[in-house]
Design a protein around this motif. Sequence first.
Motif, PDB file in Angstrom:
ATOM      1  N   HIS B 106       0.819  -1.232  -0.013  1.00  0.00           N
ATOM      2  CA  HIS B 106      -0.260   0.005  -0.061  1.00  0.00           C
ATOM      3  C   HIS B 106       0.969   1.239   0.020  1.00  0.00           C
ATOM      4  O   HIS B 106       2.016   1.417   0.712  1.00  0.00           O
ATOM      5  CB  HIS B 106      -0.949   0.088   1.145  1.00  0.00           C
ATOM      6  CG  HIS B 106      -2.072   1.111   1.009  1.00  0.00           C
ATOM      7  ND1 HIS B 106      -1.824   2.402   1.467  1.00  0.00           N
ATOM      8  CD2 HIS B 106      -3.232   0.774   0.723  1.00  0.00           C
ATOM      9  CE1 HIS B 106      -3.008   2.823   1.071  1.00  0.00           C
ATOM     10  NE2 HIS B 106      -4.099   2.058   0.889  1.00  0.00           N
ATOM     11  N   ALA B 108       0.582   3.896   1.198  1.00  0.00           N
ATOM     12  CA  ALA B 108       0.599   4.708   2.687  1.00  0.00           C
ATOM     13  C   ALA B 108       1.689   4.095   3.382  1.00  0.00           C
ATOM     14  O   ALA B 108       2.052   4.597   4.539  1.00  0.00           O
ATOM     15  CB  ALA B 108      -0.761   4.692   3.391  1.00  0.00           C
ATOM     16  N   ASP B 154      -4.029   0.796  12.679  1.00  0.00           N
ATOM     17  CA  ASP B 154      -4.377   2.122  13.140  1.00  0.00           C
ATOM     18  C   ASP B 154      -4.789   3.075  11.980  1.00  0.00           C
ATOM     19  O   ASP B 154      -5.794   3.810  12.232  1.00  0.00           O
ATOM     20  CB  ASP B 154      -3.355   2.789  13.732  1.00  0.00           C
ATOM     21  CG  ASP B 154      -2.811   2.015  15.026  1.00  0.00           C
ATOM     22  OD1 ASP B 154      -3.510   0.888  15.605  1.00  0.00           O
ATOM     23  OD2 ASP B 154      -1.841   2.169  15.951  1.00  0.00           O
ATOM     24  N   ALA B 155      -4.113   3.003  10.795  1.00  0.00           N
ATOM     25  CA  ALA B 155      -4.744   3.887   9.753  1.00  0.00           C
ATOM     26  C   ALA B 155      -5.474   3.283   8.865  1.00  0.00           C
ATOM     27  O   ALA B 155      -6.069   4.161   8.157  1.00  0.00           O
ATOM     28  CB  ALA B 155      -3.371   4.397   9.068  1.00  0.00           C
ATOM     29  N   GLY B 156      -6.074   2.218   9.129  1.00  0.00           N
ATOM     30  CA  GLY B 156      -7.471   1.833   8.539  1.00  0.00           C
ATOM     31  C   GLY B 156      -6.900   1.335   6.909  1.00  0.00           C
ATOM     32  O   GLY B 156      -7.771   1.636   6.164  1.00  0.00           O
ATOM     33  N   ILE B 157      -5.626   0.778   6.715  1.00  0.00           N
ATOM     34  CA  ILE B 157      -5.048   0.396   5.263  1.00  0.00           C
ATOM     35  C   ILE B 157      -5.957  -1.066   5.206  1.00  0.00           C
ATOM     36  O   ILE B 157      -6.190  -1.755   5.738  1.00  0.00           O
ATOM     37  CB  ILE B 157      -3.626   0.080   5.256  1.00  0.00           C
ATOM     38  CG1 ILE B 157      -2.968   1.491   5.534  1.00  0.00           C
ATOM     39  CG2 ILE B 157      -3.362  -0.440   4.045  1.00  0.00           C
ATOM     40  CD1 ILE B 157      -1.361   1.173   5.381  1.00  0.00           C
ATOM     41  N   PRO B 158      -6.937  -0.902   3.904  1.00  0.00           N
ATOM     42  CA  PRO B 158      -7.758  -1.851   3.659  1.00  0.00           C
ATOM     43  C   PRO B 158      -7.094  -3.270   3.213  1.00  0.00           C
ATOM     44  O   PRO B 158      -6.017  -3.159   2.550  1.00  0.00           O
ATOM     45  CB  PRO B 158      -8.813  -1.174   2.760  1.00  0.00           C
ATOM     46  CG  PRO B 158      -8.064  -0.448   2.074  1.00  0.00           C
ATOM     47  CD  PRO B 158      -6.989   0.207   2.947  1.00  0.00           C
ATOM     48  N   ARG B 170      -1.972   1.202  -8.374  1.00  0.00           N
ATOM     49  CA  ARG B 170      -1.351   0.229  -7.169  1.00  0.00           C
ATOM     50  C   ARG B 170      -0.504  -0.843  -7.655  1.00  0.00           C
ATOM     51  O   ARG B 170       0.237  -1.251  -7.021  1.00  0.00           O
ATOM     52  CB  ARG B 170      -2.584   0.000  -6.462  1.00  0.00           C
ATOM     53  CG  ARG B 170      -3.533   0.943  -5.767  1.00  0.00           C
ATOM     54  CD  ARG B 170      -2.633   1.324  -4.651  1.00  0.00           C
ATOM     55  NE  ARG B 170      -2.769   0.499  -3.717  1.00  0.00           N
ATOM     56  CZ  ARG B 170      -3.566  -0.118  -2.732  1.00  0.00           C
ATOM     57  NH1 ARG B 170      -4.677   0.535  -2.797  1.00  0.00           N
ATOM     58  NH2 ARG B 170      -3.371  -1.222  -2.068  1.00  0.00           N
TER      59      ARG B 170
END
Lengths: 113, 394
Positions: B106, B108, B154-158, B170
């Motif tokens: 990802h 991020a 914590d950051a909600g990476i799916p 991606r």
Amino acid sequence: MKYVLMFCETEQWEKDWEAMDQAERDAGFAKVQQWMAEHADKITHNRKLAGPETATTVRLENGEPIVTDGPFIEGKEVVSGYVEVEVADLDEALRMARTWPACPLVEIRPVLM
Amino acid sequence: MTSPDAVLARVVREHAGRLAASLVSLLGDFSAAEDLVADAVETALRRWPVEGVPDRPDAWLFTVAKNRGLDVLRRQARYREKLAQLQWPVQPEPDDRLRLIFTCCHPALSREAQIALTLRVVCGLTTAQIARAFLVPETTVAQRLTRAKRKITDAGIPYRIPAPEELGERLAQVLHVVYLMFNEGYLSSSADRVQSHDLVADADWLALLLHALMPREPEIAGLLALIRLHRARAHARFSPDGNLVQLQDQDRSRWDHQMIGEAVELLTRAARHRRPGPYQLQAAIVACHAEAKSWEDTDWPQIVILYDMLLCLSPSPVTRLHRAIALRYAASAEKALAELDSLGLDRYHLYHATRAELLRDLGRDDEAREADQRALELTVNPAEQALLEQRLRP
């Protein structure tokens, strides 16, 4: 998940904004309004902040609070506003940030509580 | 060639990612699932060399991970219930590992974290193996992994395959991770350095897996072909006494011509999609070299054209450097040198090494020595250092 998207202005952005005439600025505002409207179902809160020259910082770390003029970091990038959003995950927050039509930096942070 | 370690690595690679994929789906917690798989892999690497590899390594890893989960997740009742119901064999969706790969890569996450996570979660490497492969302390890798897993949660990476409109970008991230993995393994390999883990094999395996899962993506096929075209010629890169042998001096009979043929076939099929990209073009350039009967037979004009196409897609001074090398044979050393001198790659050792060769061609020997000297100062790769030192010897 809840996130806050923090919008940051840069020196260059500020200069460009200063150089614009009223019609261009109105067009800029309109784009932001449109973005807000498009994402209204996800935005739970939004605020535009006054400029860094209006900021006052209070330091509490050494016993006696110390009040100083200006933001806590003298930087070239300044937070100028934020929205709080409720979305499924980081990808959805990223999709919103990617289409932000105004200032050139967006920091995304999950909301803890 | 196939050491017991390599066999273990292959078995683990085949099963660890699948298990991780099913456990992440089941628990909905990337970090907890990953810990269980990593633990099962560590146990396997301790016990299999002594007890032998079990008949069903996948079932073995599954049982160890499940029992470990029931043990350590005792206080998390919801995980325990889910784990307790889990039976072998689990039936993951066909694309479960694809979700895993996209999460690990990802955007991020930092590039280092993407690489470490992919190696660990998808390929089943241990922290120690990753650390040795990248010559960094184990604690550094451990911290990188911990931080990355925490950020995913914590950051909600799916944990999902990206939406179609995001897929291209991606996928490019994923391919870049595989490419860097390959590069690291390929460039750090040498005759005398026994690799603790073969990153090139991991990269090849990942590219093949991606190709099987997304057969209609020509850039995946391009990257796989690129890796195979390099691997097919790897044996000829070093002389028996361990020195780097340059392409023009390599014994081409030592190349794996069957592998080259298959890679070219793969590339030709990819090209039919008519969606060229940087990996297909790089593979096509390497294919020109791999298919040439000799250095002199190389189709240099074709290589220059391919570099031009590559520069259109992704302009880069390093690509222009390589184009200049081809230009030396397609046109002349003067033209190549003029092109090179406009690049401003003063901090890059290959720039100076290439300059040295061109200057020597033009009979400007003193300047050539200076350039070789400069290249030697800038490279840290022992095999390249040895080659340059040899050139500088009077």
